[in-house]
Design a protein around this motif. Sequence first.
Motif, short mmCIF file in Angstrom:
data_model
loop_
_atom_site.label_atom_id
_atom_site.label_comp_id
_atom_site.label_asym_id
_atom_site.label_seq_id
_atom_site.Cartn_x
_atom_site.Cartn_y
_atom_site.Cartn_z
N THR A 102 -24.70 8.96 -5.32
CA THR A 102 -23.35 9.44 -4.75
C THR A 102 -23.50 10.11 -3.27
OG1 THR A 102 -23.05 10.47 -6.92
CG2 THR A 102 -21.76 11.57 -5.28
N LEU A 103 -24.88 10.69 -2.87
CA LEU A 103 -24.95 11.12 -1.53
C LEU A 103 -24.83 9.85 -0.44
CD1 LEU A 103 -27.76 13.95 -1.94
CD2 LEU A 103 -25.30 14.40 -1.84
N ARG A 104 -25.29 8.79 -1.02
CA ARG A 104 -25.26 7.66 0.20
C ARG A 104 -23.97 7.06 0.00
NH1 ARG A 104 -29.94 7.67 3.15
NH2 ARG A 104 -31.78 7.49 2.02
N LYS A 105 -23.07 7.29 -0.72
CA LYS A 105 -21.84 6.71 -0.65
C LYS A 105 -21.12 7.02 0.60
CE LYS A 105 -21.40 5.38 -5.67
NZ LYS A 105 -20.95 5.63 -6.81
N LYS A 106 -20.42 6.02 1.31
CA LYS A 106 -19.66 6.33 2.39
C LYS A 106 -18.24 6.63 2.28
CE LYS A 106 -22.78 3.64 5.60
NZ LYS A 106 -22.78 2.47 6.74
N VAL A 107 -17.93 6.33 0.98
CA VAL A 107 -16.50 6.53 0.84
C VAL A 107 -16.15 7.97 0.78
CG1 VAL A 107 -17.18 6.95 -1.84
CG2 VAL A 107 -14.73 6.26 -1.22
N TYR A 108 -17.20 8.91 0.75
CA TYR A 108 -17.01 10.24 0.69
C TYR A 108 -16.57 10.78 2.27
CZ TYR A 108 -18.55 10.34 -3.92
OH TYR A 108 -18.75 10.07 -5.19
N ALA A 109 -16.82 9.80 3.16
CA ALA A 109 -16.91 9.94 4.52
C ALA A 109 -15.49 9.43 5.16
CB ALA A 109 -18.05 9.68 5.41
N GLY A 110 -14.78 8.81 4.20
CA GLY A 110 -13.65 7.99 4.59
C GLY A 110 -13.84 6.52 4.60
N PHE A 111 -15.00 5.68 4.37
CA PHE A 111 -15.09 4.22 4.39
C PHE A 111 -14.99 3.76 3.05
CE2 PHE A 111 -16.33 6.11 8.54
CZ PHE A 111 -15.90 5.11 9.40
N ILE A 112 -14.94 2.46 3.09
CA ILE A 112 -15.10 1.70 2.05
C ILE A 112 -16.05 0.72 2.04
CG2 ILE A 112 -13.84 -0.13 0.11
CD1 ILE A 112 -11.48 1.62 0.98
N GLU A 113 -17.05 0.26 1.31
CA GLU A 113 -18.13 -0.79 1.25
C GLU A 113 -18.00 -1.60 0.24
OE1 GLU A 113 -22.26 0.95 2.90
OE2 GLU A 113 -21.50 2.11 1.18
N SER A 114 -18.12 -3.21 0.52
CA SER A 114 -18.38 -4.10 -0.53
C SER A 114 -19.16 -5.22 -0.15
CB SER A 114 -16.86 -4.60 -0.66
OG SER A 114 -16.72 -5.75 -1.49
#
Length: 230
Positions: A102-114
């Motif tokens: 969870t701490l590594r997910k960029k979604v919380y900073a406003g980005f989407i990865e795929s």
Amino acid sequence: NVFGTFNPYFSDALSEKMTERSRAAVLAGRWPWSAPLGYRNIPARDGANIVPDPETAPRLRRAFDLMGTGLYTQAQVLRTITDAGLRTRAGNKLTPQTFYQTLRKKVYAGFIESSSIDQPVRGLHTAIITQQIFDRVQDVLDSEKTRPPKKFKHNAAFPLKPFVRCAACDKPLTGGYAKSHTGKHYARYWCRTAGCRAVGLSRDELESLFVELLRCLSPTGETQAEFPKI
């Protein structure tokens, strides 16, 4: 044979079609999957389709803030936000592995990865934390991988550990939090020597006894004169 040939074909074609739709959604800044922890899905044809969850988002933000200070371990932060009530959608506590991911997910900073795109895309959703805090947390996590775990001789939570000894084996006591059958944690001191275990007291009880001992001590005049030098 014809049906056996067409079934895998339709399955592969559907999978390819869904992958392409997900990729198109990501490139448009939308989240094409079930909302991650801290967010919830909303029906929206245009714009953001996930929004911060009013219950879990503040707790996740606190987790990032605590980790970003560099003063706490992942285990300490996880325990803090778990005690604050953070749970998964199924009502379960986060495991250390899930918390790390969870701490590594960029979604919380406003980005989407795929996996279907090379670079993260700026999402349309509202970020829970700033990019500065996210980067700081990543630096802390990376440094935790390379540095050895700290061993503290003195623990502010258990100040009597370094010098209070077991009355039976004369070995220093240790201290920590014992877990009861109800799941609550209690602070205790005990003898660490295998085969002895003669001492086992609550932190409050042992420290109260120590304070009573201090009240019995009175320095001599000679010792008082040495205080400035000491």
